[in-house]
Design an enzyme around this catalytic site. Structure first.
Site, PDB file in Angstrom:
ATOM      1  N   GLY A 178      11.323   1.156   3.918  1.00  0.00           N
ATOM      2  CA  GLY A 178      10.774  -0.056   3.663  1.00  0.00           C
ATOM      3  C   GLY A 178       9.625  -0.239   2.546  1.00  0.00           C
TER       4      GLY A 178
ATOM      5  N   ILE B 234       1.120  -0.979  -0.013  1.00  0.00           N
ATOM      6  CA  ILE B 234       0.216   0.144   0.127  1.00  0.00           C
ATOM      7  C   ILE B 234       0.797   1.309   0.199  1.00  0.00           C
ATOM      8  CG2 ILE B 234      -1.784  -0.879   1.109  1.00  0.00           C
ATOM      9  CD1 ILE B 234      -1.311   0.194   3.913  1.00  0.00           C
TER      10      ILE B 234
ATOM     11  N   VAL C 175       5.393  -0.377   2.827  1.00  0.00           N
ATOM     12  CA  VAL C 175       4.578  -0.854   3.519  1.00  0.00           C
ATOM     13  C   VAL C 175       3.057  -1.930   3.127  1.00  0.00           C
ATOM     14  CG1 VAL C 175       2.206   0.007   5.105  1.00  0.00           C
ATOM     15  CG2 VAL C 175       4.768   1.095   5.375  1.00  0.00           C
TER      16      VAL C 175
ATOM     17  N   ASP D  86       7.843  15.197   9.948  1.00  0.00           N
ATOM     18  CA  ASP D  86       7.890  15.017   8.267  1.00  0.00           C
ATOM     19  C   ASP D  86       6.570  14.562   8.312  1.00  0.00           C
ATOM     20  OD1 ASP D  86       7.662  13.792   5.957  1.00  0.00           O
ATOM     21  OD2 ASP D  86       8.854  11.811   6.902  1.00  0.00           O
TER      22      ASP D  86
ATOM     23  N   LYS E  55       5.134  -2.787   8.355  1.00  0.00           N
ATOM     24  CA  LYS E  55       5.545  -1.439   7.833  1.00  0.00           C
ATOM     25  C   LYS E  55       7.289  -2.449   8.039  1.00  0.00           C
ATOM     26  CE  LYS E  55       7.196   2.778   8.598  1.00  0.00           C
ATOM     27  NZ  LYS E  55       7.145   4.643   9.401  1.00  0.00           N
TER      28      LYS E  55
ATOM     29  N   GLY F 213       8.697   3.873   1.768  1.00  0.00           N
ATOM     30  CA  GLY F 213       9.152   4.957   2.601  1.00  0.00           C
ATOM     31  C   GLY F 213      10.399   4.568   2.375  1.00  0.00           C
TER      32      GLY F 213
HETATM   33  N1  LIG Z   1      -1.214   2.406   8.957  1.00  0.00           N
HETATM   34  C1  LIG Z   1      -0.856   2.798   7.507  1.00  0.00           C
HETATM   35  N2  LIG Z   1      -2.266   3.154   6.875  1.00  0.00           N
HETATM   36  C2  LIG Z   1      -2.197   2.823   6.096  1.00  0.00           C
HETATM   37  N3  LIG Z   1      -1.384   3.415   4.300  1.00  0.00           N
HETATM   38  C3  LIG Z   1      -0.327   3.342   5.704  1.00  0.00           C
HETATM   39  C4  LIG Z   1       0.235   3.394   7.216  1.00  0.00           C
HETATM   40  N4  LIG Z   1       1.395   3.325   6.766  1.00  0.00           N
HETATM   41  C5  LIG Z   1       2.098   3.678   6.132  1.00  0.00           C
HETATM   42  N5  LIG Z   1       1.091   3.927   4.561  1.00  0.00           N
HETATM   43  C6  LIG Z   1       1.504   4.249   3.576  1.00  0.00           C
HETATM   44  O1  LIG Z   1       2.797   3.752   2.918  1.00  0.00           O
HETATM   45  C7  LIG Z   1       3.572   4.781   3.217  1.00  0.00           C
HETATM   46  C8  LIG Z   1       5.023   4.429   3.712  1.00  0.00           C
HETATM   47  O2  LIG Z   1       4.721   5.029   4.252  1.00  0.00           O
HETATM   48  P1  LIG Z   1       5.880   5.395   5.741  1.00  0.00           P
HETATM   49  O3  LIG Z   1       5.777   5.491   7.184  1.00  0.00           O
HETATM   50  O4  LIG Z   1       6.855   4.111   5.401  1.00  0.00           O
HETATM   51  O5  LIG Z   1       6.716   6.730   5.042  1.00  0.00           O
HETATM   52  P2  LIG Z   1       6.712   7.624   4.964  1.00  0.00           P
HETATM   53  O6  LIG Z   1       6.897   8.614   6.516  1.00  0.00           O
HETATM   54  O7  LIG Z   1       5.230   7.786   3.850  1.00  0.00           O
HETATM   55  O8  LIG Z   1       8.071   8.636   4.996  1.00  0.00           O
HETATM   56  P3  LIG Z   1       9.247   7.977   4.820  1.00  0.00           P
HETATM   57  O9  LIG Z   1       9.480   7.044   5.501  1.00  0.00           O
HETATM   58  O10 LIG Z   1      10.253   8.369   4.109  1.00  0.00           O
HETATM   59  O11 LIG Z   1       9.873   9.369   5.989  1.00  0.00           O
HETATM   60  C9  LIG Z   1       2.132   6.285   3.571  1.00  0.00           C
HETATM   61  O12 LIG Z   1       2.962   7.254   2.406  1.00  0.00           O
HETATM   62  C10 LIG Z   1       1.082   5.839   3.177  1.00  0.00           C
HETATM   63  O13 LIG Z   1       0.677   5.483   1.658  1.00  0.00           O
END
Ligand SMILES: Nc1ncnc2c1ncn2[C@@H]1O[C@H](COP(=O)(O)OP(=O)(O)OP(=O)(O)O)[C@@H](O)[C@H]1O
Length: 166
Positions: free
Chosen positions: A43, A37, A45, A161, A60, A40
């Site tokens: 890795g 979905i 998600v 962020d 994650k 980041g």
């Molecule tokens: N709990 C969640 N429910 C639904 N989608 C999620 C959730 N957590 C992350 N995502 C999806 O995965 C993407 C990546 O999330 P992640 O937390 O790994 O990174 P980020 O904080 O967006 O970026 P970075 O790791 O670069 O700081 C998000 O932008 C979102 O689209």
């Protein structure tokens, strides 16, 4: 926040937290119906269900369990536990781990088990719905966002962020 010198200390911290049941451990084999979905810096998600239950979790994952990543995982778990009481912040449920065999060596990796935000990101939601929102709706969204940030600040956490899911 506790500071760790090396990777082994971080792994020990996670394993001890699991063994002492400070963090719930989910059996990786019991997850199914995986779907990517998001992605980041650290890795991918996934969305997945557990024990064939109807609700989904967000998992994650981490590309590589190097020393920077493992410290990041411990840090994220500690921060999530500090703010896990707030309605406007995604719940942290626990951790799952898997061991992959590639014939030459075994490698372990962890995935954080989180609440799945099924509404997508606030940015996407606003793109689709902005013209339909009343001032009350907009105020409500802004208020929830401010409450979440305020909770972080009360816990002496600076986000740096912000990405919002609804
Ligand atoms: N709990 C969640 N429910 C639904 N989608 C999620 C959730 N957590 C992350 N995502 C999806 O995965 C993407 C990546 O999330 P992640 O937390 O790994 O990174 P980020 O904080 O967006 O970026 P970075 O790791 O670069 O700081 C998000 O932008 C979102 O689209």
């Amino acid at each position: 926040m506790q500071n760790f010198e090396n990777t082994d200390e971080c792994i020990d911290w996670i394993e001890e937290a699991i063994n002492k049941k400070h963090i719930k451990h989910y059996e990786y084999e019991h997850f199914n119906d995986f779907q990517v979905i998001g992605s980041g810096a650290f890795g991918k998600v996934f969305r997945a269900s557990y024990n064939k239950a109807e609700n989904y979790f967000a998992l994650k994952s981490f590309f590589d369990l190097d020393s920077v990543t493992i410290k990041g995982i411990v840090r994220e778990i500690m921060l999530q536990r500090d703010v896990d009481y707030h309605d406007n912040i995604i719940r942290f449920y626990g951790i799952t781990k898997f061991v992959s065999d590639n014939q030459i060596y075994q490698s372990k990796n962890y995935l954080l088990v989180m609440e799945y935000a099924n509404g997508g990101t606030l940015r996407d939601y606003l793109k689709k719905n902005f013209n339909r929102l009343t001032w009350d709706n907009k105020y409500n969204l802004a208020y929830q966002l401010a409450c979440a940030v305020s909770c972080l600040h009360n816990e002496k956490i600076v986000h740096r962020d912000l990405v919002i899911f609804i």
